[in-house]
Write a protein that holds these residues in place. Structure first.
Motif, PDB file in Angstrom:
ATOM      1  N   PRO A 196      96.926 110.300  39.114  1.00 59.10           N
ATOM      2  CA  PRO A 196      95.491 110.034  38.982  1.00 59.10           C
ATOM      3  C   PRO A 196      94.779 109.973  40.325  1.00 59.10           C
ATOM      4  O   PRO A 196      93.605 110.298  40.420  1.00 59.10           O
ATOM      5  N   ARG A 197      95.499 109.535  41.381  1.00 58.45           N
ATOM      6  CA  ARG A 197      94.909 109.489  42.720  1.00 58.45           C
ATOM      7  C   ARG A 197      95.804 110.243  43.681  1.00 58.45           C
ATOM      8  O   ARG A 197      97.008 110.385  43.466  1.00 58.45           O
ATOM      9  N   ALA A 198      95.220 110.701  44.789  1.00 56.01           N
ATOM     10  CA  ALA A 198      95.949 111.518  45.754  1.00 56.01           C
ATOM     11  C   ALA A 198      97.099 110.720  46.373  1.00 56.01           C
ATOM     12  O   ALA A 198      97.011 109.505  46.559  1.00 56.01           O
ATOM     13  N   LEU A 199      98.177 111.411  46.695  1.00 52.87           N
ATOM     14  CA  LEU A 199      99.312 110.793  47.369  1.00 52.87           C
ATOM     15  C   LEU A 199      99.145 110.950  48.877  1.00 52.87           C
ATOM     16  O   LEU A 199      98.767 112.018  49.365  1.00 52.87           O
ATOM     17  N   ALA A 200      99.453 109.882  49.617  1.00 56.49           N
ATOM     18  CA  ALA A 200      99.283 109.908  51.072  1.00 56.49           C
ATOM     19  C   ALA A 200     100.573 110.290  51.790  1.00 56.49           C
ATOM     20  O   ALA A 200     100.532 110.868  52.874  1.00 56.49           O
ATOM     21  N   PHE A 201     101.731 109.997  51.209  1.00 55.55           N
ATOM     22  CA  PHE A 201     103.011 110.217  51.880  1.00 55.55           C
ATOM     23  C   PHE A 201     103.726 111.447  51.330  1.00 55.55           C
ATOM     24  O   PHE A 201     104.023 112.385  52.065  1.00 55.55           O
ATOM     25  N   CYS A 202     103.982 111.463  50.039  1.00 59.34           N
ATOM     26  CA  CYS A 202     104.688 112.593  49.421  1.00 59.34           C
ATOM     27  C   CYS A 202     103.683 113.608  48.905  1.00 59.34           C
ATOM     28  O   CYS A 202     103.575 113.873  47.697  1.00 59.34           O
ATOM     29  N   ARG A 203     102.898 114.167  49.805  1.00 56.04           N
ATOM     30  CA  ARG A 203     101.777 115.027  49.420  1.00 56.04           C
ATOM     31  C   ARG A 203     102.223 116.297  48.709  1.00 56.04           C
ATOM     32  O   ARG A 203     101.465 116.872  47.939  1.00 56.04           O
ATOM     33  N   ARG A 204     103.441 116.734  48.972  1.00 56.23           N
ATOM     34  CA  ARG A 204     103.935 117.947  48.321  1.00 56.23           C
ATOM     35  C   ARG A 204     103.862 117.821  46.795  1.00 56.23           C
ATOM     36  O   ARG A 204     103.701 118.819  46.090  1.00 56.23           O
ATOM     37  N   TYR A 205     103.978 116.590  46.304  1.00 59.50           N
ATOM     38  CA  TYR A 205     104.002 116.365  44.859  1.00 59.50           C
ATOM     39  C   TYR A 205     102.701 115.714  44.377  1.00 59.50           C
ATOM     40  O   TYR A 205     102.680 115.010  43.372  1.00 59.50           O
ATOM     41  N   GLY A 206     101.626 115.973  45.104  1.00 55.98           N
ATOM     42  CA  GLY A 206     100.328 115.430  44.736  1.00 55.98           C
ATOM     43  C   GLY A 206      99.678 116.136  43.572  1.00 55.98           C
ATOM     44  O   GLY A 206      98.754 115.602  42.954  1.00 55.98           O
ATOM     45  N   ALA A 207     100.131 117.359  43.263  1.00 55.83           N
ATOM     46  CA  ALA A 207      99.550 118.094  42.137  1.00 55.83           C
ATOM     47  C   ALA A 207     100.326 117.865  40.847  1.00 55.83           C
ATOM     48  O   ALA A 207      99.745 117.855  39.763  1.00 55.83           O
ATOM     49  N   PHE A 208     101.643 117.655  40.972  1.00 56.24           N
ATOM     50  CA  PHE A 208     102.467 117.490  39.776  1.00 56.24           C
ATOM     51  C   PHE A 208     103.803 116.914  40.199  1.00 56.24           C
ATOM     52  O   PHE A 208     104.482 117.474  41.063  1.00 56.24           O
ATOM     53  N   GLY A 209     104.178 115.799  39.631  1.00 60.10           N
ATOM     54  CA  GLY A 209     105.436 115.176  40.002  1.00 60.10           C
ATOM     55  C   GLY A 209     105.656 113.883  39.265  1.00 60.10           C
ATOM     56  O   GLY A 209     105.121 113.659  38.190  1.00 60.10           O
ATOM     57  N   CYS A 210     106.444 112.987  39.885  1.00 57.19           N
ATOM     58  CA  CYS A 210     106.869 111.759  39.208  1.00 57.19           C
ATOM     59  C   CYS A 210     106.327 110.496  39.853  1.00 57.19           C
ATOM     60  O   CYS A 210     106.736 109.398  39.465  1.00 57.19           O
ATOM     61  N   CYS A 211     105.450 110.588  40.833  1.00 63.24           N
ATOM     62  CA  CYS A 211     104.962 109.407  41.551  1.00 63.24           C
ATOM     63  C   CYS A 211     103.461 109.233  41.395  1.00 63.24           C
ATOM     64  O   CYS A 211     102.704 110.204  41.499  1.00 63.24           O
ATOM     65  N   ASP A 212     103.062 107.984  41.182  1.00 68.18           N
ATOM     66  CA  ASP A 212     101.654 107.656  41.297  1.00 68.18           C
ATOM     67  C   ASP A 212     101.412 107.090  42.696  1.00 68.18           C
ATOM     68  O   ASP A 212     102.326 107.017  43.524  1.00 68.18           O
ATOM     69  N   ALA A 213     100.183 106.691  42.982  1.00 64.12           N
ATOM     70  CA  ALA A 213      99.835 106.234  44.328  1.00 64.12           C
ATOM     71  C   ALA A 213     100.623 104.984  44.719  1.00 64.12           C
ATOM     72  O   ALA A 213     100.988 104.814  45.889  1.00 64.12           O
ATOM     73  N   ARG A 214     100.908 104.119  43.750  1.00 64.86           N
ATOM     74  CA  ARG A 214     101.651 102.898  44.071  1.00 64.86           C
ATOM     75  C   ARG A 214     103.075 103.224  44.491  1.00 64.86           C
ATOM     76  O   ARG A 214     103.578 102.691  45.494  1.00 64.86           O
ATOM     77  N   ARG A 215     103.754 104.105  43.735  1.00 58.00           N
ATOM     78  CA  ARG A 215     105.109 104.479  44.111  1.00 58.00           C
ATOM     79  C   ARG A 215     105.133 105.200  45.450  1.00 58.00           C
ATOM     80  O   ARG A 215     106.047 105.026  46.257  1.00 58.00           O
ATOM     81  N   ASP A 216     104.115 105.991  45.705  1.00 58.23           N
ATOM     82  CA  ASP A 216     103.996 106.686  46.983  1.00 58.23           C
ATOM     83  C   ASP A 216     103.920 105.685  48.134  1.00 58.23           C
ATOM     84  O   ASP A 216     104.545 105.879  49.188  1.00 58.23           O
ATOM     85  N   ARG A 217     103.169 104.592  47.947  1.00 56.55           N
ATOM     86  CA  ARG A 217     103.071 103.573  48.997  1.00 56.55           C
ATOM     87  C   ARG A 217     104.413 102.876  49.213  1.00 56.55           C
ATOM     88  O   ARG A 217     104.777 102.546  50.332  1.00 56.55           O
ATOM     89  N   VAL A 218     105.145 102.635  48.115  1.00 54.95           N
ATOM     90  CA  VAL A 218     106.470 102.012  48.241  1.00 54.95           C
ATOM     91  C   VAL A 218     107.396 102.887  49.079  1.00 54.95           C
ATOM     92  O   VAL A 218     108.122 102.397  49.963  1.00 54.95           O
ATOM     93  N   LEU A 219     107.382 104.178  48.827  1.00 57.17           N
ATOM     94  CA  LEU A 219     108.228 105.096  49.607  1.00 57.17           C
ATOM     95  C   LEU A 219     107.790 105.138  51.068  1.00 57.17           C
ATOM     96  O   LEU A 219     108.629 105.231  51.977  1.00 57.17           O
ATOM     97  N   LEU A 220     106.486 105.064  51.303  1.00 61.94           N
ATOM     98  CA  LEU A 220     105.997 105.054  52.681  1.00 61.94           C
ATOM     99  C   LEU A 220     106.475 103.799  53.406  1.00 61.94           C
ATOM    100  O   LEU A 220     106.912 103.871  54.570  1.00 61.94           O
ATOM    101  N   GLN A 221     106.416 102.652  52.747  1.00 60.87           N
ATOM    102  CA  GLN A 221     106.890 101.422  53.369  1.00 60.87           C
ATOM    103  C   GLN A 221     108.390 101.501  53.658  1.00 60.87           C
ATOM    104  O   GLN A 221     108.862 101.024  54.693  1.00 60.87           O
TER     105      GLN A 221
END
Length: 788
Positions: free
Chosen positions: A38-63
């Motif tokens: 629903p919102r853009a990914l800041a870290f795993c941008r490759r999967y920003g169009a279609f994948g398994c992460c939302d913005a919250r999971r993306d932040r967890v991976l960045l941390q």
């Protein structure tokens, strides 16, 4: 519809990805299908169009990336940071379940994704030290010094899915996550039947009160309330069937034509309807206001009808029928040109005559109308200073706009929000879709679609005539039914697609804006194949005569059609549109306010006997009761849904707790705050209805930064503290800085329905990028009031 899991979902997704009975499918680590975040990914941008992460999971991976990279020295970080990011982000890959061997629940999930041999050797030679921090698999760590065994351990049996080769595998990635089309470019969707046995369902609306009820109007003058479980209430929400003018003749355009709830229905209890009526042998269209019953939130008070506006209809067709409230709070009314062929009324027709109310888009103000006139003219209406025009006119030159909608806007940027789309039914050659703007002329009867209809008038018409964004000839369909721009959550890959249909041909169609050229590109919508829509509950067929479209509170789309276009034929069905590739629907949270139930009846195939009610055609009442003493329903919760007072979050008086062991009588035991509790502080002292927000998390009180702080988040705080209204969300430490506390929450994003701030999207507890100079606050109230 519940989230679909397990083997049945696997079969459905396999079908969605293309041919081949045994073709594998993309799947996430939680066994659910991939989705468009629903919102853009800041870290795993490759999967920003279609994948398994939302913005919250993306932040967890960045941390996690930050924590792991802290162990690397400068040269190692320079050489290996990219590999570390790639490996972490494979959790976001649409093929994550394959990469981590997570499809078999009986085997442990890999700690490192499956790597292709050449890539593994490359990483091993330069960066094998990172695996110490990435994995707790002792068997893998024991092989660290043997490259061949190490990489064999990380290999996959199915080499098509190893990273990074799967990124270049066309068979796996072609059209991944997109709406698929057949060989002729027809977008393939599936349907779910929501309601049936209806007599020409002309409209489906919601009250926007958090209850997620929906209301379906039949052309004969009945409106039915449906609960979120799709059961229908036994008693009609509204029954004016004795007053509504219609007939059993197929194609009769008269009847109950439109309904809309006041945008502040939770406060006003007001509903507006548009219907045909006969008064002293004269046919009219009538717009009336009703109020909700003080005794039953699922029915209106039929004696409360006030006539807002009546317009004489010179013919029995082209009655218009749409009612909408805009973001400006004004009521928009869409009238037809009066009927017959070619708008023959007057010199240039009703549509071009600004002193007539027919063939127009009207805009009026029905707010605060309990005393005085039933409506007022918005001061910025385009023709208020034109003595030759009716001040209600907002736009003109329309023939018979049938179904219009306001665009909610792109979910994140709100791009497109407020655009008004309409389908305007044509005469004998073209149907058109228009975007309606204030003061504009849409050309009828000079133009029909892009071509001239009245050639003399067309040649002399203003160059300011607005052309449609799309028009189609009658070989495709002969009566357009306007729809909606999809802005829902469940099928994010449809976002921005304007979906509409045709009543006569039964075509479902779509338009997609090309932002580079400003043009709208057409695609037909067809039903997915039997294999695609084979999952239980999904269908791929519908009745031909598409009457109307609808949008629920969450922005999901529906349409209504019938097999027999007669106001009395019980063959109407409501369908919900589904993209064939289902998404991770638990991201689409829509909490429901309580609905006070009466006796309900499940949806049935057989028609329901029509209740009778006396005719309601009296003149509008004067001297409406004072709002303070009127029968508007009691409103107890911050979401303002009418509910039973017994479920108030904070009762007016609470019984005192019994003294515990070792306590004196009269002393109240101090209870440890619950996780997520909040308090308001002003200048270091406990505030009452305003103050700095402090939140209790894991045993400590802390503050909230104002990054993204909004009235929706403030509403969550106010509701927790027992205040039904939020006046304002304050920022920049307006109520002082909580410098003695840690900042516990940042980037808080709420829908407004969450129970605590911890249920809202936010960064990890204690992680922030702000200071106490930005501590957030709120102003709450027990009464509705304007912003300070």
């Amino acid at each position: 519809m519940r989230a679909l899991r397990g083997a049945a979902l696997a079969l459905l997704l396999a079908a969605a990805l293309g041919p081949g009975p045994g073709r594998p499918h993309p799947q996430c680590l939680d066994f659910k299908p991939p989705f468009q975040p629903p919102r853009a990914l800041a870290f795993c941008r490759r999967y920003g169009a279609f994948g398994c992460c939302d913005a919250r999971r993306d932040r967890v991976l960045l941390q996690r990336f930050y924590r792991l990279s802290a162990h690397l020295d400068g040269p190692t970080y320079a050489a290996c940071a990219g590999h570390l990011q790639d490996l972490l982000c494979q959790e976001c890959s649409p093929y994550a379940a394959h990469l981590y061997d997570a499809e078999d629940p009986s085997t442990p999930v890999r700690t490192i994704p499956g790597l292709c041999q050449d890539y593994c050797q490359q990483v091993w030679q330069k960066c094998r030290s990172i695996f110490h921090y990435l994995s707790t698999d002792q068997e893998l760590i024991a092989l660290e010094n043997n490259m061949a065994k190490f990489c064999r351990y990380l290999s996959l049996e199915d080499t098509d899915y190893c990273f990074p080769h799967l990124l270049a595998n066309e068979n796996l990635n072609q059209n991944l996550g997109l709406v698929t089309a057949d060989s002729e470019g027809c977008l393939q969707l599936c349907l779910v039947e929501v309601a049936n046995g209806l007599r020409n369902p002309v409209a489906m609306v919601h009250a926007n009160d958090g209850t997620h009820r929906f209301f379906i109007a039949e052309q004969v003058g009945l409106v039915w309330a449906y609960l979120p479980d799709r059961s229908r209430l036994e008693k009609p929400f509204l029954n004016i069937s004795e007053a509504v003018l219609t007939s059993p003749w197929e194609g009769d355009e008269r009847g109950f034509l439109g309904i809309v709830f006041h945008p502040k229905f939770k406060f006003t209890g007001k509903v507006y309807v548009y219907y045909s009526v006969e008064v002293r042998y004269e046919e009219r269209i009538r717009i009336s206001e009703f109020r909700i019953s003080p005794r039953d939130m699922n029915t209106v008070d039929h004696g409360s009808e006030r006539i807002i506006l009546e317009i004489e209809e010179p013919a029995s067709n082209h009655n218009g029928g749409e009612l909408l409230f805009g973001d400006d709070g004004y009521l928009y009314i869409f009238t037809g040109d009066g009927g017959m062929a070619g708008d023959p009324f007057g010199t240039f027709g009703n549509a071009q005559n600004k002193s007539a109310l027919l063939g127009k888009v009207l805009r009026i103000d029905v707010n605060n109308n309990d005393r005085g006139p039933v409506y007022r003219i918005p001061p910025d209406n385009p023709f208020v200073d034109d003595p030759q025009a009716r001040p209600e006119v907002y736009a003109y030159g329309v023939r018979n706009m049938w179904r219009c909608s306001f665009d909610r806007g792109e979910p994140d940027t709100k791009e497109g929000k407020g655009r008004l789309f309409c389908g305007d039914v044509g005469q004998n050659k073209y149907e058109e879709i228009d975007i309606v703007e204030k003061g504009k002329n849409y050309g009828w009867r000079a133009r029909e679609g892009f071509s001239c209809y009245d050639k003399k008038l067309c040649v002399n018409s203003s160059l300011d005539d607005v052309l449609p964004i799309y028009a189609y000839p009658h070989k495709m369909g002969k009566s357009v039914t306007g729809g909606y721009v999809y802005r829902g959550c469940e099928s994010p890959n449809l976002n921005g697609l304007y979906i509409f249909g045709d009543f006569m041909s039964g075509r479902l169609m779509s338009l997609k804006e090309d932002h580079a050229t400003g043009e709208w590109q057409y695609s037909e919508i067809c039903m997915g194949t039997g294999q695609t829509c084979m999952f239980p509950g999904l269908i791929n067929n519908y009745y031909q005569y598409i009457i109307s479209f609808a949008e629920d509170e969450a922005g999901e789309l529906y349409f209504m059609s019938t097999g027999v276009p007669s106001a009395t034929a019980p063959h109407g069905v409501v369908y919900k549109l589904y993209i064939q590739r289902l998404v991770l629907r638990n991201l689409c949270k829509n909490e429901k306010a309580e609905v006070k139930r009466q006796v309900t009846k499940l949806i049935v195939k057989t028609p329901t006997p029509r209740p009778r009610l006396r005719t309601t055609t009296e003149a509008p009442r004067r001297g409406w009761p004072d709002p303070a003493t009127s029968h508007t329903p009691a409103l107890d919760r911050v979401d303002q849904a009418p509910v039973n007072r017994s479920v108030m979050l904070v009762p007016a008086t609470a019984p005192s707790p019994k003294p515990g062991k070792g306590e004196r009588k009269g002393q109240r035991r101090k209870k440890k705050p619950r996780n997520g509790a909040v308090r308001l502080m002003d200048g270091g002292s406990r505030g009452r209805s305003w103050g700095r927000v402090e939140v209790y998390v894991n045993g400590e009180w802390g503050t909230v930064c104002d990054d993204g702080w909004s009235s929706a988040a403030a509403a969550v705080v106010c509701r927790q503290l027992g205040f039904p209204y939020v006046v304002r969300a304050s920022k920049k430490a307006e109520f002082g800085e909580g410098t003695s506390l840690r900042i516990l929450l940042d980037d808080v994003q709420c829908s407004g329905q969450e129970k605590t701030l911890l249920e809202c999207a936010h960064t990890e507890v204690g992680t922030h990028n702000c200071s106490h100079e930005e501590d957030a606050g709120v102003v709450c109230s027990r009464e509705e009031m304007a912003d300070w």
